[in-house]
Design a protein around this motif. Structure first.
Motif, PDB file in Angstrom:
ATOM      1  N   LEU A   5       0.348  -0.921  -0.059  1.00 50.86           N
ATOM      2  CA  LEU A   5       0.122  -0.234  -0.278  1.00 50.86           C
ATOM      3  C   LEU A   5       0.929   0.843   0.192  1.00 50.86           C
ATOM      4  CD1 LEU A   5      -2.793  -1.138   2.678  1.00 50.86           C
ATOM      5  CD2 LEU A   5      -2.818  -1.594   0.674  1.00 50.86           C
ATOM      6  N   LEU A 263     -11.001   1.429  -2.857  1.00 52.03           N
ATOM      7  CA  LEU A 263     -10.332   0.734  -2.212  1.00 52.03           C
ATOM      8  C   LEU A 263      -9.640   1.327  -1.113  1.00 52.03           C
ATOM      9  CD1 LEU A 263      -7.959  -0.778  -4.929  1.00 52.03           C
ATOM     10  CD2 LEU A 263      -9.423  -2.239  -3.273  1.00 52.03           C
ATOM     11  N   PHE A 267     -11.449   1.352   2.431  1.00 53.40           N
ATOM     12  CA  PHE A 267     -10.108   1.020   3.816  1.00 53.40           C
ATOM     13  C   PHE A 267     -10.493   2.430   4.775  1.00 53.40           C
ATOM     14  CE2 PHE A 267      -5.745   3.586   4.907  1.00 53.40           C
ATOM     15  CZ  PHE A 267      -5.668   1.992   5.780  1.00 53.40           C
ATOM     16  N   PHE A 350      -2.796   3.397  -2.649  1.00 53.28           N
ATOM     17  CA  PHE A 350      -3.389   1.889  -3.123  1.00 53.28           C
ATOM     18  C   PHE A 350      -3.193   2.375  -4.794  1.00 53.28           C
ATOM     19  CE2 PHE A 350      -5.435   3.918   0.030  1.00 53.28           C
ATOM     20  CZ  PHE A 350      -5.230   1.962   0.886  1.00 53.28           C
ATOM     21  N   VAL A 359      -7.326  -5.138   1.165  1.00 54.09           N
ATOM     22  CA  VAL A 359      -7.713  -3.552   2.163  1.00 54.09           C
ATOM     23  C   VAL A 359      -8.101  -4.578   3.287  1.00 54.09           C
ATOM     24  CG1 VAL A 359      -9.703  -1.947   2.063  1.00 54.09           C
ATOM     25  CG2 VAL A 359      -7.812  -2.118   0.081  1.00 54.09           C
TER      26      VAL A 359
END
Ligand code: PLP
Length: 377
Positions: A5, A263, A267, A350, A359
């Motif tokens: 990440l 994403l 998250f 991301f 995630v």
């Protein structure tokens, strides 16, 4: 298990590029500056890349210069000021620029230039009224990054460019984190920089766009490649790979950005559910899709980063380039956060290769690591 990440630091090369790389090396090994047909075949690939990248930016292809990285582009632009000084010796710069812009600008103080920093509010936005107030007849260049690499906050570079154009002042925007993720209207931008490794091309290739190439003074003198602005045999495989990465991104921009944003949002939502007193930096400000900066309560971010790394989750604190230095992020300090708050922040970023499953796993691990460090704070 690896959950990467840290896509604002660098990205994984697209499979299409990786698989094709041996063929590129086999087919296009001649020197593009050789006048025989093998050389010209390679040169054609470079010019094809130049045209296609220019098309994506909607600029003229003669104004695209290939460099080794965005840092090289920024240095070329800023150091060119030394040779174009005349009576203009002020640089207006946001204090939240990437170090590759801030540090060469500070270097220019050795040559009599003065840096004037632009005001930034707590949401990370550069104050354009402050810019208008600070412009004088001595202003040589304005530097405002498009998407901040630590928080993702987007600046209004269109308006900034208009202000500069009206006052006939050169405007440079570092578009490394926003290129192909945001619209970039280059109309009122004099210089911009791009980095291949942030968009799934290999490292070692960058682009410098200059509306007026005559302004630029090369960092490297030599064989006169890139119209004398960047001597040294071009990184042919890097340029071909960059061309491919740009085309893949341009064709899939909406799909990629939507996925990455989802994403990121998922998250942030899940993390907030588990650790309610985190602060998501500039959550309600316009941000580029891939970056999330989180200030955790009562933990040292550097220790958390290392613990996360040992559990297979790879993130950054401050900017990746300055990781390892336990100094608080100049960006968060620039927003008005305290040193303590800045030292409790982590950046999660991301990319197209991440999944929702990753995630979910990452959030669980972050919560476990956070609980451990929170207890012992
Ligand atoms: N500008 C920004 C906003 C960045 O995020 C980075 C890299 O982290 C750079 C410039 C430097 O890019 P490069 O590694 O191509 O020199």
């Amino acid at each position: 298990m690896k959950i990467y990440l840290d896509n604002a630091a660098t990205t994984k090369v697209f499979n299409e590029i990786k698989e094709n790389f041996p063929k590129i090396l086999d087919e296009y090994y001649a020197n593009p500056n050789s006048i025989h047909s093998e050389g010209q075949k390679v040169k054609n690939q470079i010019e094809k890349a130049r045209r296609e990248i220019a098309q994506v930016l909607d600029v003229s292809y003669e104004n695209i210069i290939f460099t080794s990285c965005a840092t090289e582009g920024s240095n070329t632009i800023i150091k060119s000021l030394i040779f174009n000084k005349k009576n203009k010796d002020e640089i207006l710069i946001s204090p939240i620029e990437h170090k590759s812009v801030l540090v060469p600008a500070r270097f220019l103080t050795k040559f009599g230039f003065k840096l004037k920093y632009l005001k930034v509010d707590k949401d990370g936005k550069v104050d354009l009224d402050d810019l208008k107030r600070k412009i004088t007849s001595k202003t040589a260049l304005v530097c405002v990054v498009h998407a901040n690499n630590e928080t993702g906050v987007l600046q209004d570079i269109e308006k900034t460019g208009q202000i500069c154009k009206e006052k006939e002042i050169l405007f440079f925007s570092d578009t490394v984190q926003s290129f192909l993720k945001e619209e970039i209207d280059a109309e009122n931008i004099d210089f911009l920089t791009i980095s291949g490794h942030k968009i799934n091309a290999p490292k070692g290739i960058g682009v410098l766009y200059a509306k007026n190439k005559d302004f630029l003074v090369p960092l490297l003198h030599g064989g006169g490649q890139e119209e004398g602005i960047r001597s040294g045999t071009q990184n042919v495989s890097g340029i071909i790979a960059l061309n491919k990465a740009v085309n893949i991104w341009a064709e899939n921009k909406d799909k990629f950005c939507e996925k990455i944003k989802n994403l990121r949002d998922s998250f942030e939502g899940k993390l907030k559910e588990l650790i309610s007193d985190i602060e998501i930096v500039s959550k309600n400000t316009d941000r580029v899709c891939h970056i999330s900066n989180i200030i955790f309560p009562k933990v040292d971010a550097q220790s958390m980063l290392l613990a996360l790394s040992s559990r297979g989750v790879f993130v950054s604190s401050g900017s990746a380039c300055s990781s390892g230095t336990p100094t608080p992020s100049h960006v968060l300090l620039g927003y008005g956060y305290t040193e303590d708050e800045a030292l409790r922040s982590l950046r999660f970023s991301f990319g197209v290769h991440n999944s929702f499953e990753e995630v979910e796993k990452a959030v669980k691990i972050i919560k476990e690591v956070f609980d451990k460090f929170y207890t012992f704070y």
